[in-house]
Design an enzyme around this catalytic site. Structure first.
Site, PDB file in Angstrom:
ATOM      1  N   GLY A 251       1.031  -1.329  -0.282  1.00 15.41           N
ATOM      2  CA  GLY A 251      -0.072  -0.220  -0.139  1.00 15.41           C
ATOM      3  C   GLY A 251       0.778   1.185  -0.036  1.00 15.41           C
ATOM      4  N   ASP A 252       1.989   1.165   0.696  1.00 16.49           N
ATOM      5  CA  ASP A 252       2.886   2.412   0.825  1.00 16.49           C
ATOM      6  C   ASP A 252       3.387   2.637  -0.379  1.00 16.49           C
ATOM      7  OD1 ASP A 252       2.035   2.512   3.434  1.00 16.49           O
ATOM      8  OD2 ASP A 252       4.051   1.226   3.957  1.00 16.49           O
TER       9      ASP A 252
END
Ligand SMILES: Nc1ncnc2c1ncn2[C@@H]1O[C@H](COP(=O)(O)OP(=O)(O)OP(=O)(O)O)[C@@H](O)[C@H]1O
Ligand SMILES: [Mg+2]
Length: 300
Positions: A251-252
């Site tokens: 996600g990052d």
């Protein structure tokens, strides 16, 4: 300058051993520590692509210093706020028997004065920053409308905000209309207040957020891929097929990639394709937020 905010960072420590026995002496074969936390991960990736980055958040004690050291060695401008209490350490024990044991500290409570110091530093960073990334959870003592407050200030100063968080922090943040949000499916379900059954359902909820005034909504669906919605279009990008070793930080990676696309002015289709490739490249290595550049370019 891209500014990433990590209010609840951690030193992520990984041990390898044969197996863990409760109430016994457990010798570890190896130990490996890295600076962690969502905004820290985003900043690490941006630095690997040589973008100018400033990092903010709370740090305390030796563990805090380790994170600051890592980030400044990577060439990030450090604007951390010191805390009296130590930054937490998250321990992950990988057993040869297949068991993964996690030991998670609660994180330091932040005092009013420390919160105040952070807000002052944020005002300072508002001058030089163009794009602000607000990521992850917050430690005790930090109000749940903190991101909402920061987003409001960014809007007043005409700065863009990417918001990547969960639960009430996300719900409160959305009210102030960040430029972009990147919920995963579970986070979007929390906002919707119900289970989302299929992609059409996800698209419907993403569009609602756009109608509320958020310019860009990117929903990450793990191994399925990414959904994008803005006022004019809805797109889907399938995840890249890779042999995943560690998906923490995927996600990052999406957020970092979207930042780079925002800076370089990619159209949304290309931005989505790059994000899927970068996240997949992240999944192919053991260490979080260390992108193997060749794999990334191949996947792209
Ligand atoms: N196993 C995988 N193989 C390939 N790509 C993946 C895989 N897992 C995730 N991705 C990519 O990474 C993106 C983000 O993953 P995910 O939706 O799991 O984010 P997340 O839940 O916010 O993760 P985190 O917060 O732990 O970083 C996905 O949309 C997908 O493109
Ligand atoms: Mg996430």
């Amino acid at each position: 300058m891209i500014v990433t905010v990590t209010l609840n960072p951690a030193v992520d420590k990984t041990y390898n051993t044969d197996s863990v026995r409760l109430g016994d002496v457990n010798r570890m074969r190896s130990a490996f520590s890295v600076a962690g936390g969502k905004g820290i991960n985003v900043a690490k990736i941006l630095r690997q692509f040589h973008l100018p980055v400033a990092v903010m958040g709370f740090l305390g004690g030796y563990s805090g210093r380790m994170i600051e050291d890592t980030m400044s060695k990577m060439g990030a401008e450090c604007h951390f706020t010191r805390t009296k209490k130590d930054t937490r350490t998250s321990i992950n024990i990988l057993g040869d028997d297949g068991y993964v044991t996690e030991l998670l500290e609660p994180g330091p409570d932040i005092s009013e004065k420390e919160l105040d110091n952070f807000l002052k530093e944020f005002e300072y960073c508002l001058e030089g920053g163009e794009l602000f990334v607000l990521s992850g959870s917050v430690p005790g003592g930090v109000p749940l409308d903190i991101y909402a407050r920061l987003i409001r200030r960014c809007r007043e100063e005409k700065r863009k905000v990417f918001l990547d968080t969960s639960g009430e922090l996300l719900r409160e943040g959305i009210k102030e209309k960040p430029y972009l949000v990147k919920p995963n499916k579970k986070e979007l379900e929390y906002i919707a207040g119900r289970k989302l059954t299929d992609r059409e359902d996800v698209i419907g909820e993403a569009k609602k957020l756009v109608e509320q005034g958020i310019e860009k909504v990117v929903v990450s669906l793990g191994r399925e891929g990414l959904v994008y919605a803005d006022r004019e279009r809805v797109l889907f990008e399938p995840a890249k097929a890779v042999k995943a070793v560690n998906t923490v930080g995927c996600g990052d990676s999406v957020v970092a990639s979207l930042c780079m696309s925002e800076v370089s002015g990619d159209d949304c289709q290309l931005a989505l394709r790059k994000a899927a490739a970068l996240a997949a490249a992240n999944a192919t290595t053991r260490e979080t937020a260390m992108i193997p550049l060749n794999s990334y370019l191949d996947l792209l």
